[in-house]
Design a protein around this motif. Sequence first.
Motif, short mmCIF file in Angstrom:
data_model
loop_
_atom_site.label_atom_id
_atom_site.label_comp_id
_atom_site.label_asym_id
_atom_site.label_seq_id
_atom_site.Cartn_x
_atom_site.Cartn_y
_atom_site.Cartn_z
N GLU A 1 0.76 -1.12 0.06
CA GLU A 1 0.03 0.09 -0.03
C GLU A 1 0.77 1.19 -0.12
O GLU A 1 1.78 1.52 0.81
N GLU B 1 2.01 0.34 4.14
CA GLU B 1 2.24 -1.03 4.64
C GLU B 1 2.17 -2.21 3.81
O GLU B 1 1.75 -1.72 2.73
N ASN C 1 0.27 -5.46 2.98
CA ASN C 1 -0.82 -6.72 3.63
C ASN C 1 -0.45 -8.01 2.97
O ASN C 1 -0.63 -8.27 1.70
MG MG Z 1 -3.65 -0.52 5.19
#
Ligand code: MG
Length: 689
Positions: free
Chosen positions: A275, A288, A290
């Motif tokens: 992200e 971040e 995921n």
């Molecule tokens: Mg997020």
Amino acid sequence: MFKKILIANRGEIACRIIKTAKKMKIKTVAVFSDADRYAEHVRLADEAAYIGLSPASDSYLRADLIIKACKEKKCDALHPGYGFLSENSSFAESLSKAGITFIGPSKSAIASMGDKIESKKIAKSANVNTVPGHIGIIKNKNDAIKIADEIGYPVMIKASAGGGGKGMRIAFSSDQVEDNFERASSEALKSFGDKRIFIEKFITEPRHIEIQVLADNFGNVIYLGERECSIQRRNQKVIEEAPSPFLDEQTRKKMGEQAIQLSKKVGYTSAGTVEFIVDKDKNFYFLEMNTRLQVEHPVTELITGIDLVEQMIKIAYGKKLEISQKDVLLNGSAIETRIYAENPYKNFLPSIGRLTKYHPPKETKHSDGTITRNDTGVREGDEVSIFYDPMIAKLCSWGKTRALSINRMESALDNFSLEGIDHNISFLSAILANKRFKSGDISTAFVDEEFKEGFQGLIPNNKFEWTLGSLILAYHICEISKNFEIFEKDKISDEWEVHLHYPQPSKYPSKFKFRINKDNLNLPFVNIKPLPDQKLNGLNDKFSKIEVDQDFIKKLVTFKINSQDRLTEPQKIQCRVKNKNTNIEFEYRGITISASLFPKHIADYLKYMKPIKVIDKSNLLVCPMPGKLIKILVKQNQIIEEGQSLCVVEAMKMENTLVAPKQCIINKINFKEGDTLSVDQIIMEFSFK
Ligand code: MG
Ligand code: ADP
Ligand code: ADP
């Protein structure tokens, strides 16, 4: 290939994974809690294992019970979906100890990317742009102020273990850092069991754009373009699309390459998402990673034609990626809207109950080339409970261009029929209808900027109000005619007054007078015109012919309005209509109307009627939804300011803080912490000074 996999999840994502497993001829095992005994994912799977009580902490989050189910059902692999145990590295480790393949990345990749501070450090070392800030734990309030001063305001105070949009606070000054630091860290401790906090620059009006990656066990990593997820409410995604209307090929490539650099650095395997936030000048910064299948993965599948779940399963089985970077072609435009069980008119309060109607639009490729897809985990008759998150479906559209995809989504939303619970479809339609959204000029501040007072429904312009008024009247004429044995025109008045009420408190009912042409009444066609003795604002007073086409199963009504000159196509309007006692409730593309209709002989006497007295409940704090009272923040006899938090009710994974409507004194508190509440129970009573 794997013979049998267990899906450690529920709802739409469990159903989604089962579909691909079936396609690959792999047997599937669902797990279920008490609340999900008859759920759709259980029905779709080949086998199912009961794992415990309804609260997730007693079932879907119980690694031991899930591993036991894998062994009992002799599964060789497990897909975690998203949420629950999907980003839990010790779960991945226990699985591998038990000889079960985890369909996801390695435990070390999960662990290092699961922590925001740790992942930022790794990103930096992989030459990935990170948000300017302090990459490290902040010990106390004074350090926080010092660091925030250095970074420059505004700053974002974040929980290192945060997720799901929780554990974040913005500060515009050192005073606000002082206020927010301790609160953020105690909140983080409560929500994530980890109070570590860090601070980074708050990027104003950014876009959230993320890169999908796929990596195998042989060091091959590719990226499948981006998804734009800027339409968010409280840092949680509501609408996502691919590709982003903002990126150019060069930025896309740079972001993709950085995502690959990061994936390689952590030895990433499986599907993952990196992200970024992107500022107005197309500078992008890592947020971040995921380490799982993302909620909004369908939009990527629609533009690349790649089944991400299939790729994850193949990679976990040890296959090499068959797709190389040059095979990844982005075709057309896809949009996803998240349908939630919540009431947008009541500040998005989660809603529970039985789905007495559930008819999503058909999943199909349309004759104009566009596609409708709907990922769902419920059926008509199912119950949406307080135990899990309130997302009930992900409606997706695809079109050759963004405009075509938006059109398809707008009519797909019109076609979604849902009753028994509150839902956010009118909010989604209102976003789709928004000019700024249509032009692609969006940012994460979009929802706050466009719906400043919260969502209160759209108000049609005067000309369209006339149209809507006449449609509601046409519908009403069709309805009342059902009450006659043989249709007797004489019993129907030919002059009518229509009052339209909107959810906005400031909007007084709009009143319209119409005449219907009874000589020409051939149901379901009704000829209606405005009466001339009112302000018509340039509208002509000729009859228009309205056709009312009711779908009794879906409870949707399609109106066809024949234009006066008969040269153009009839205008088609499809809406959700509900008969409610004396009113008709009408929903169309973000506009919600409660209409009352009066034949002339009654309308003439309306002015003599006393207004209905509204019972004043403003001195009562009424529980808006069933849930658990987890915190009482006030005491009896305490003086409370307007907007002050009174108590917290937890339902559907969300904590809802109830606040004081005005300055008041607390007279009585009827419940204690830990009590279970049902709708409309009176939690507190207060008086005003
Ligand atoms: Mg997020
Ligand atoms: P995405 O980026 O795919 O939208 P989110 O961060 O919104 O993902 O979270 C995906 C899912 O995981 C959602 O169901 C969300 O509610 C859940 N989730 C994420 N983090 C947490 C957390 N810390 N606690 C509880 N649920 C979480
Ligand atoms: P989560 O783990 O909850 O998904 P993220 O770090 O991914 O947390 O942030 C969620 C959202 O919060 C982002 O999509 C973005 O809208 C907003 N956000 C996070 N960090 C920043 C920042 N530094 N500046 C501006 N907005 C941010």
